[in-house]
Design an enzyme around this catalytic site. Structure first.
Site, mmCIF file in Angstrom:
data_model
loop_
_atom_site.group_PDB
_atom_site.id
_atom_site.type_symbol
_atom_site.label_atom_id
_atom_site.label_comp_id
_atom_site.label_asym_id
_atom_site.label_seq_id
_atom_site.Cartn_x
_atom_site.Cartn_y
_atom_site.Cartn_z
ATOM 1 N N LYS A 24 0.851 -1.205 0.000
ATOM 2 C CA LYS A 24 0.000 0.000 0.000
ATOM 3 C C LYS A 24 0.878 1.243 0.000
ATOM 4 O O LYS A 24 0.529 2.265 -0.593
ATOM 5 C CB LYS A 24 -0.887 -0.010 1.248
ATOM 6 C CG LYS A 24 -1.991 -1.036 1.126
ATOM 7 C CD LYS A 24 -2.994 -0.926 2.248
ATOM 8 C CE LYS A 24 -4.102 -1.926 2.033
ATOM 9 N NZ LYS A 24 -4.358 -2.777 3.178
ATOM 10 N N MET A 80 -12.403 5.456 -1.517
ATOM 11 C CA MET A 80 -12.785 4.417 -0.562
ATOM 12 C C MET A 80 -11.596 3.643 0.007
ATOM 13 O O MET A 80 -11.618 2.412 0.069
ATOM 14 C CB MET A 80 -13.793 3.448 -1.220
ATOM 15 C CG MET A 80 -15.019 4.136 -1.789
ATOM 16 S SD MET A 80 -15.837 5.234 -0.624
ATOM 17 C CE MET A 80 -16.689 4.025 0.371
ATOM 18 N N ARG A 81 -10.569 4.363 0.423
ATOM 19 C CA ARG A 81 -9.386 3.718 0.986
ATOM 20 C C ARG A 81 -8.841 4.522 2.155
ATOM 21 O O ARG A 81 -9.048 5.729 2.219
ATOM 22 C CB ARG A 81 -8.264 3.628 -0.063
ATOM 23 C CG ARG A 81 -8.546 2.657 -1.129
ATOM 24 C CD ARG A 81 -7.515 2.732 -2.243
ATOM 25 N NE ARG A 81 -7.997 1.878 -3.302
ATOM 26 C CZ ARG A 81 -7.797 0.568 -3.334
ATOM 27 N NH1 ARG A 81 -7.048 -0.017 -2.417
ATOM 28 N NH2 ARG A 81 -8.309 -0.162 -4.300
ATOM 29 N N ASN A 112 -11.314 15.212 3.719
ATOM 30 C CA ASN A 112 -12.275 14.149 3.381
ATOM 31 C C ASN A 112 -13.670 14.604 3.769
ATOM 32 O O ASN A 112 -13.836 15.426 4.667
ATOM 33 C CB ASN A 112 -11.915 12.878 4.165
ATOM 34 C CG ASN A 112 -12.854 11.724 3.864
ATOM 35 O OD1 ASN A 112 -13.187 11.465 2.712
ATOM 36 N ND2 ASN A 112 -13.317 11.035 4.903
ATOM 37 N N HIS A 159 -17.318 12.961 5.119
ATOM 38 C CA HIS A 159 -17.907 11.741 5.668
ATOM 39 C C HIS A 159 -19.409 11.964 5.889
ATOM 40 O O HIS A 159 -19.798 12.994 6.426
ATOM 41 C CB HIS A 159 -17.224 11.382 6.989
ATOM 42 C CG HIS A 159 -17.772 10.116 7.570
ATOM 43 N ND1 HIS A 159 -17.498 8.881 7.016
ATOM 44 C CD2 HIS A 159 -18.616 9.894 8.604
ATOM 45 C CE1 HIS A 159 -18.147 7.954 7.704
ATOM 46 N NE2 HIS A 159 -18.822 8.544 8.678
HETATM 47 C C1 GRF Z 1 -20.310 10.416 -0.140
HETATM 48 O O1 GRF Z 1 -21.432 9.999 0.562
HETATM 49 C C2 GRF Z 1 -19.206 10.823 0.786
HETATM 50 O O2 GRF Z 1 -19.677 11.364 1.988
HETATM 51 C C3 GRF Z 1 -18.510 9.505 1.059
HETATM 52 O O3 GRF Z 1 -18.574 8.819 -0.164
HETATM 53 C C4 GRF Z 1 -19.671 9.287 -0.935
HETATM 54 C C5 GRF Z 1 -19.105 9.732 -2.241
HETATM 55 O O4 GRF Z 1 -20.106 10.125 -3.146
HETATM 56 N N1 GRF Z 1 -17.168 9.747 1.533
HETATM 57 P P1 GRF Z 1 -19.703 10.824 -4.506
HETATM 58 O O5 GRF Z 1 -18.744 9.863 -5.207
HETATM 59 O O6 GRF Z 1 -19.039 12.127 -4.185
HETATM 60 O O7 GRF Z 1 -20.967 11.006 -5.273
#
Ligand code: GRF
Length: 215
Positions: A65, A90-91, A107, A109
């Site tokens: 990684k 997603m990492r 980020n 969330h």
């Molecule tokens: C969102 O819900 C964000 O909060 C989370 O992942 C999702 C990404 O959505 N971290 P998108 O790809 O920006 O439409």
């Protein structure tokens, strides 16, 4: 003009919200590069449409990684990126990138941290039975959704909400607070003191709290 690099894995609706604010002239930033870890990410289509350079970095091509993040770091540094945006990436970010961009990775969330970190923040909120949830923009540290909080926005959780209906309500606010947090950074108004973020000369706009009657 603040030079930003965006990392995404999928749909890219937050990426789009940032593009839109920049194109409207309300966010003084330039997206130097989109980096995806997934060749099917719809974010790529958005980059193409708006003339933003993009690169797919395949995590499978690296034996560790750390090496994967070294490659990402080098791509960003080569383009003079000053702020890294995780827009649905997603990492868990590892040291090589964290050390190159201390308090310069943001980020979003989909929950009110520190509640419901990790995957499926909206489902966690529905399952737990909270009355209020929302979204959080934070700086990234080595933990999972644990870094200093920049801004948050709250929404009601209705008894008949599902993961989908709550996600949709939260997403509308994600698209507002993420560009807002980047704007504050671009204006030099964010200062990290310990685990807190001080925002200089700031009043929270009303938009961060939806009317409880809104569905
Ligand atoms: C969102 O819900 C964000 O909060 C989370 O992942 C999702 C990404 O959505 N971290 P998108 O790809 O920006 O439409």
């Amino acid at each position: 003009m603040l030079k930003i690099g965006v990392l995404a894995s999928g749909r890219g609706s937050n990426f789009q919200a940032i593009i839109d604010e920049i194109e409207k002239g309300t966010l003084p930033a330039k997206i130097e590069i989109l980096i995806v870890d997934n060749p099917k990410a719809y974010a790529i289509e958005r980059a193409k449409k708006h003339g933003i350079p993009y690169v797919f970095i395949n995590p499978k091509e690296f034996s560790t990684k750390e090496e994967f993040y070294e490659k990402i770091r080098d791509e960003l540094l080569e383009r003079g990126v000053e702020l890294v945006i995780l827009a649905g990436f997603m990492r868990i970010v590892k040291k090589p990138l964290l050390e190159a961009f201390p308090n310069r990775i943001m980020n979003i969330h989909p929950a009110l941290l520190p509640s419901f970190p990790g995957l499926h923040g909206q489902k966690q909120a529905v399952d737990y039975g909270v009355r209020i949830s929302g979204c959080t923009v934070h700086f990234v540290d080595e933990g999972i959704d644990s870094g200093p909080i920049i801004i948050q926005a709250a929404v009601p959780v209705h008894p008949d909400d599902t993961e989908e209906t709550l996600s949709e309500r939260i997403l509308k606010l994600e698209h507002k607070i993420f560009p807002e947090a980047i704007r504050l950074f671009a204006e030099g108004r964010l200062e990290v003191i310990g685990r807190k973020v001080k925002i200089k000369n700031y009043e929270l706009p009303d938009v961060f709290f939806t009317n409880p009657k809104i569905r």
